[in-house]
Design an enzyme around this catalytic site. Structure first.
Site, PDB file in Angstrom:
ATOM      1  N   TYR A  33      -2.132  -0.626  10.280  1.00  0.00           N
ATOM      2  CA  TYR A  33      -2.107  -0.949   8.845  1.00  0.00           C
ATOM      3  C   TYR A  33      -0.803  -0.462   8.214  1.00  0.00           C
ATOM      4  CZ  TYR A  33      -3.855  -1.110   3.986  1.00  0.00           C
ATOM      5  OH  TYR A  33      -4.034  -1.366   2.649  1.00  0.00           O
ATOM      6  N   SER A  63       0.863  -1.190   0.000  1.00  0.00           N
ATOM      7  CA  SER A  63       0.000   0.000   0.000  1.00  0.00           C
ATOM      8  C   SER A  63       0.892   1.230   0.000  1.00  0.00           C
ATOM      9  CB  SER A  63      -0.878   0.025   1.256  1.00  0.00           C
ATOM     10  OG  SER A  63      -1.519   1.286   1.380  1.00  0.00           O
TER      11      SER A  63
HETATM   12  N1  LIG Z   1      -8.539  -0.514  -1.728  1.00  0.00           N
HETATM   13  C1  LIG Z   1      -7.487   0.253  -1.568  1.00  0.00           C
HETATM   14  O1  LIG Z   1      -7.564   1.503  -1.668  1.00  0.00           O
HETATM   15  C2  LIG Z   1      -6.152  -0.356  -1.274  1.00  0.00           C
HETATM   16  C3  LIG Z   1      -5.040   0.485  -1.301  1.00  0.00           C
HETATM   17  C4  LIG Z   1      -3.793  -0.047  -1.042  1.00  0.00           C
HETATM   18  C5  LIG Z   1      -3.663  -1.400  -0.776  1.00  0.00           C
HETATM   19  N2  LIG Z   1      -4.751  -2.195  -0.749  1.00  0.00           N
HETATM   20  C6  LIG Z   1      -4.535  -3.625  -0.462  1.00  0.00           C
HETATM   21  O2  LIG Z   1      -5.113  -4.404  -1.486  1.00  0.00           O
HETATM   22  C7  LIG Z   1      -5.415  -5.698  -0.961  1.00  0.00           C
HETATM   23  C8  LIG Z   1      -6.838  -6.061  -1.351  1.00  0.00           C
HETATM   24  O3  LIG Z   1      -7.714  -5.179  -0.667  1.00  0.00           O
HETATM   25  P1  LIG Z   1      -9.089  -4.670  -1.267  1.00  0.00           P
HETATM   26  O4  LIG Z   1      -9.044  -3.211  -1.309  1.00  0.00           O
HETATM   27  O5  LIG Z   1      -9.422  -5.444  -2.508  1.00  0.00           O
HETATM   28  O6  LIG Z   1     -10.060  -5.025  -0.055  1.00  0.00           O
HETATM   29  P2  LIG Z   1     -11.155  -6.150   0.096  1.00  0.00           P
HETATM   30  O7  LIG Z   1     -11.651  -6.026   1.491  1.00  0.00           O
HETATM   31  O8  LIG Z   1     -12.112  -6.053  -1.026  1.00  0.00           O
HETATM   32  O9  LIG Z   1     -10.303  -7.502  -0.070  1.00  0.00           O
HETATM   33  C9  LIG Z   1      -9.534  -8.043   0.974  1.00  0.00           C
HETATM   34  C10 LIG Z   1      -9.562  -9.556   0.838  1.00  0.00           C
HETATM   35  O10 LIG Z   1      -8.798 -10.136   1.918  1.00  0.00           O
HETATM   36  C11 LIG Z   1      -9.537 -11.253   2.383  1.00  0.00           C
HETATM   37  N3  LIG Z   1      -9.168 -11.557   3.757  1.00  0.00           N
HETATM   38  C12 LIG Z   1      -9.408 -10.798   4.863  1.00  0.00           C
HETATM   39  N4  LIG Z   1      -8.965 -11.426   5.963  1.00  0.00           N
HETATM   40  C13 LIG Z   1      -8.431 -12.608   5.542  1.00  0.00           C
HETATM   41  C14 LIG Z   1      -7.807 -13.684   6.218  1.00  0.00           C
HETATM   42  N5  LIG Z   1      -7.657 -13.678   7.541  1.00  0.00           N
HETATM   43  N6  LIG Z   1      -7.376 -14.731   5.476  1.00  0.00           N
HETATM   44  C15 LIG Z   1      -7.552 -14.744   4.132  1.00  0.00           C
HETATM   45  N7  LIG Z   1      -8.122 -13.747   3.440  1.00  0.00           N
HETATM   46  C16 LIG Z   1      -8.563 -12.691   4.136  1.00  0.00           C
HETATM   47  C17 LIG Z   1     -10.991 -10.808   2.276  1.00  0.00           C
HETATM   48  O11 LIG Z   1     -11.878 -11.903   2.360  1.00  0.00           O
HETATM   49  C18 LIG Z   1     -10.982 -10.142   0.929  1.00  0.00           C
HETATM   50  O12 LIG Z   1     -11.163 -11.063  -0.128  1.00  0.00           O
HETATM   51  C19 LIG Z   1      -5.189  -5.603   0.559  1.00  0.00           C
HETATM   52  O13 LIG Z   1      -3.930  -6.148   0.876  1.00  0.00           O
HETATM   53  C20 LIG Z   1      -5.191  -4.109   0.814  1.00  0.00           C
HETATM   54  O14 LIG Z   1      -4.457  -3.761   1.970  1.00  0.00           O
HETATM   55  C21 LIG Z   1      -6.005  -1.709  -0.996  1.00  0.00           C
END
Ligand SMILES: NC(=O)c1ccc[n+]([C@@H]2O[C@H](COP(=O)([O-])OP(=O)(O)OC[C@H]3O[C@@H](n4cnc5c(N)ncnc54)[C@H](O)[C@@H]3O)[C@@H](O)[C@H]2O)c1
Length: 219
Positions: free
Chosen positions: A122, A109
Site C-alpha cells: 500500500y 495517503s
Molecule cells: N480511510 C482512510 O483512513 C484512508 C487514509 C488515507 C487514504 N485513504 C484512501 O482513500 C481512498 C478511499 O478509501 P476509503 O477509506 O473510502 O475506503 P473504502 O474501502 O470505503 O473505499 C474504497 C473504494 O474503492 C473501490 N474499489 C476497490 N477496488 C476497486 C477496483 N478494482 N475498481 C474500482 N473501484 C474499486 C471500492 O468499491 C470502494 O468504493 C482510497 O484510495 C484509500 O487508499 C483512506
C-alpha cells in the site's frame, strides 16, 4: 458520474445522491482494467459532454508483514491503487486537452510520506501515486490540466475500520498521536476536494495536500 465496482454500493450511492436532488449517473468498472477506464470516460463524454474534474479514489489495502505477501496480493494492491489511478488519468487526458482545461485529484495517503511494518504494498503504491501526480502535472500543464494529490490521514471508513480489527490498540493510538485528537471523517476531505476542483486552485499543480489532523507533523 460515479464509477465503482459493480454492486450495491454503487447503486446505493447513486440513489442517495438523487434523493437529495443531485443529478447522478453511474458506471461499473475495475480501475486496473485500462480498457474499462477508457470506456467509462468515453461514456461520460458521450452522456455529459466532457469531464471537468476526475477524482481517483479507488483504493485497497491488505496488512501483513512484507515477507508474507503472495505475488498476487502485491499485484492486486499496486494494480488498483497505482495502475488504476494512471489508467483513469490517461483516459481523461484527451477530452480534457480538447476542452483546454481539466482538474485531476488523486487520493493518496499519509502512508506515501511515512510508513509502518505491515503496509509495504500500500505504501509503495501510494508513494507511486505521489510521484505519478508530479510527473503528470509537469506533462499536462501545457494542456490546461492540473494534477494534485490529497494525502488523507486516518479517516473513519470501511478501509480503516479493518485496521482497527487487524492492529490491537490502533484506534486509541490514532487519537493519542493526532494533534487534533480524533479520527477524521470523510466530510473532513470536502474542503480540500472542493479547493482542488475549483478555480481557487488554478495556479496549484503537482501539489500534495495533507489532510491528517496533524499526525505527520507530530513526532
Ligand atoms: N480511510 C482512510 O483512513 C484512508 C487514509 C488515507 C487514504 N485513504 C484512501 O482513500 C481512498 C478511499 O478509501 P476509503 O477509506 O473510502 O475506503 P473504502 O474501502 O470505503 O473505499 C474504497 C473504494 O474503492 C473501490 N474499489 C476497490 N477496488 C476497486 C477496483 N478494482 N475498481 C474500482 N473501484 C474499486 C471500492 O468499491 C470502494 O468504493 C482510497 O484510495 C484509500 O487508499 C483512506
Amino acid at each position: 458520474m460515479l464509477a465503482d465496482l459493480p454492486g450495491e454500493r454503487l447503486d446505493a450511492l447513486g440513489a442517495e445522491l438523487r434523493a437529495t436532488g443531485v443529478k447522478s449517473d453511474a458506471i461499473a468498472l475495475q480501475v486496473e482494467n485500462r480498457e474499462a477506464c477508457a470506456n467509462a470516460v468515453a461514456a461520460a463524454v458521450a452522456r455529459h459532454g466532457g469531464v471537468d474534474v476526475l477524482i481517483n479514489c479507488a483504493g485497497v489495502n491488505t496488512r501483513m508483514r512484507p515477507e508474507l505477501y503472495a505475488e498476487e496480493e502485491w499485484d492486486r494492491i499496486v494494480d488498483i491503487n497505482l495502475k488504476g489511478t494512471f489508467n483513469m488519468c490517461q483516459a481523461v487526458h484527451a477530452p480534457m486537452t480538447l476542452a483546454g482545461k481539466g482538474k485531476i485529484i488523486n487520493i493518496g495517503s499519509i502512508l506515501a510520506l511515512a510508513s509502518n511494518a505491515v503496509t509495504a504494498a500500500y505504501s509503495a503504491s501510494k508513494g507511486g501515486v505521489l510521484q505519478l501526480t508530479r510527473s503528470l502535472a509537469c506533462a499536462w500543464a501545457a494542456d490546461g490540466i492540473t494534477v494534485n494529490v490529497i494525502q488523507p490521514g486516518w479517516i473513519d471508513t470501511a478501509l480503516s475500520r479493518q485496521a482497527r480489527v487487524d492492529i490491537p490498540g490502533h484506534a486509541e493510538r490514532v487519537v493519542a498521536t493526532t494533534p487534533l485528537a480524533r479520527w477524521g471523517e470523510p466530510e473532513d476531505l470536502i474542503g480540500s476536494t472542493l479547493f482542488l476542483a475549483s478555480a481557487a486552485s488554478d495556479f496549484v499543480t503537482g501539489a500534495s495536500l495533507v489532510v491528517d489532523g496533524g499526525v505527520t507533523a507530530h513526532i
